[in-house]
Design an enzyme around this catalytic site. Structure first.
Site, PDB file in Angstrom:
ATOM      1  N   TYR A 120      35.763  25.539 -46.547  1.00  0.00           N
ATOM      2  CA  TYR A 120      36.771  26.098 -47.452  1.00  0.00           C
ATOM      3  C   TYR A 120      37.261  27.476 -46.998  1.00  0.00           C
ATOM      4  CZ  TYR A 120      35.682  22.399 -50.848  1.00  0.00           C
ATOM      5  OH  TYR A 120      35.509  21.198 -51.497  1.00  0.00           O
ATOM      6  N   LYS A 167      23.684  19.635 -42.302  1.00  0.00           N
ATOM      7  CA  LYS A 167      23.930  18.540 -41.367  1.00  0.00           C
ATOM      8  C   LYS A 167      23.897  19.142 -39.956  1.00  0.00           C
ATOM      9  CE  LYS A 167      25.185  14.203 -40.763  1.00  0.00           C
ATOM     10  NZ  LYS A 167      24.391  13.023 -41.045  1.00  0.00           N
ATOM     11  N   ASP A 199      23.617  13.769 -46.122  1.00  0.00           N
ATOM     12  CA  ASP A 199      23.878  12.349 -46.396  1.00  0.00           C
ATOM     13  C   ASP A 199      22.625  11.677 -46.972  1.00  0.00           C
ATOM     14  OD1 ASP A 199      22.750  12.804 -43.908  1.00  0.00           O
ATOM     15  OD2 ASP A 199      23.962  11.326 -42.839  1.00  0.00           O
ATOM     16  N   ASP A 223      29.875  21.452 -53.364  1.00  0.00           N
ATOM     17  CA  ASP A 223      30.932  20.979 -54.256  1.00  0.00           C
ATOM     18  C   ASP A 223      30.738  19.481 -54.515  1.00  0.00           C
ATOM     19  OD1 ASP A 223      33.208  20.828 -55.749  1.00  0.00           O
ATOM     20  OD2 ASP A 223      34.601  21.245 -54.121  1.00  0.00           O
ATOM     21  N   ASP A 227      28.895  17.447 -57.955  1.00  0.00           N
ATOM     22  CA  ASP A 227      29.672  16.485 -58.749  1.00  0.00           C
ATOM     23  C   ASP A 227      28.944  15.149 -58.809  1.00  0.00           C
ATOM     24  OD1 ASP A 227      31.710  18.406 -58.978  1.00  0.00           O
ATOM     25  OD2 ASP A 227      33.264  16.873 -58.876  1.00  0.00           O
TER      26      ASP A 227
END
Ligand code: NAI
Ligand code: MG
Length: 326
Positions: A120, A167, A199, A223, A227
């Site tokens: 971001y 990751k 993951d 983020d 969620d």
């Protein structure tokens, strides 16, 4: 000492859940001074600016900001506001409440999400019609600031340690730097850490969320994964968040403007009320913060409940019940 609170309801149900939350805060009779300001689609239509300078300046100078939601202009409002309060961490607790129909009722997680950089960072280019690129920025300084906060957080809340989600097996430089920096700071502070690939985390948290507690992660991963956790605990009407900087904070529900129910008076105020409880804790009103948490928890369990939780109560009914409990 009076604390100045910037109050920015924004659009849609922000105009319903923020006033509801102010009723709860006012019932506590604390030394808080509320200063109201505009942001979002409605003010953009009127003035051409989604985030007027005076709103930005207010958030940058107030002790804390309570924000509702913005509609189409959300990115133009919330990203600069997070900068205005100099926020380097987004705290997102995802906890299932007793009595609420959740996919995983045993879920009790806290995401500590890097809030300034990563994917971001906003450095995107369209090189040709065929090719677009994004530069992912990870710095040791931002990773360190987040890790130091995470260490204080687990110590302050009596936890053993945290998991670092990354990751780095693929993004060796960027997530490698993130992981190594966070792990080194934890070691300096005697805080235990685990590592988990993001993951694998997505699968494991669905199968058994009790494997995790506090998760420290890069911006985009935080983020998305928070969620996902919202889905495990019963929906967006419940999830609060805090954007914390060194001496300011911005507190907001995770949800948006909910155009499908805006104006109907049935929005669930719980996410915003609990965000305000996080604000109280940040300002040092720990007892009052606990009291608000407890009141919300009791009302969620016993009702009244808004339609998103299967009830038929209004925002006002739920707010009155929370005030009553206090
Ligand atoms: P949303 O969170 O507004 O709504 C998703 C679904 O959850 C809707 O069915 C809604 O009714 C329900 N919901 C959300 N909060 C609720 C609450 N408190 N009580 C009961 N039900 C609730 O997300 P959506 O629909 O993707 O976005 C709508 C608008 O909000 C968009 O314009 C988007 O840009 C904006 N948005 C703004 C955010 C912010 O200001 N931080 C964050 C997310 C979206
Ligand atoms: Mg999001």
């Amino acid at each position: 000492m009076t604390h100045e609170i910037a109050v920015i309801p924004g659009d849609g149900i922000g105009q319903e859940v923020v006033p509801a939350t102010l009723e709860v805060l006012e019932a506590l009779d604390l030394d808080l001074e509320f200063v109201h300001a505009d942001a979002g689609d409605a003010v953009a239509e009127e003035t051409g600016e989604a985030l007027p300078q005076e709103t930005y300046d207010l958030a940058a100078s107030a002790d804390a900001t309570l924000f509702g939601a913005a509609g189409e202009t959300a990115a133009d409002v919330i990203l600069p506001l997070r900068n205005a309060v100099d926020s380097f961490v987004n705290i997102r607790p995802a906890k299932a409440y007793p009595g609420i129909d959740a996919v995983r009722p045993e879920t009790d997680l806290v995401f500590l999400r890097e809030n300034t950089e990563g994917v971001y960072s906003g450095i995107e280019d369209r090189l040709t019609e065929d090719v677009a690129t994004l530069t992912r920025v990870v710095t040791q300084s931002a990773s360190r600031e987040l890790a130091e906060f995470a260490c204080e957080y687990v110590e302050g809340t009596g936890r053993d340690g945290f998991a670092i989600a990354h990751k780095a097996n693929v993004m060796r430089e960027t997530d490698g730097l993130f992981r190594d920096t966070v792990a080194a700071v934890a070691e300096e502070n005697g805080v235990e850490t685990d590592e988990v690939l993001i993951d694998a985390f997505a699968t494991r948290v669905c199968l058994d969320p009790t494997q995790f507690d506090v998760i420290v992660c890069p911006n985009l991963a935080g983020d998305v994964l928070s969620d996902l956790a919202a889905g495990l605990v019963g929906g967006l009407g419940l999830l609060p968040s805090a954007n914390v900087g060194s001496d300011r904070g911005l507190f907001e529900p995770v949800h948006g403007t909910a155009p499908d129910i805006a104006g109907d008076g049935v929005a669930n105020p719980a996410a915003t009320i609990v965000s305000a409880a996080m604000m109280l804790e940040f300002l040092g009103y720990e007892e009052e913060a606990d009291a608000v948490h407890d009141a919300v928890e009791t009302v969620l369990e016993e009702g009244p409940r808004t339609p998103d939780l299967g009830g038929d109560a209004s925002t006002d009914d739920v707010t009155a019940a929370v005030v009553d409990r206090l």
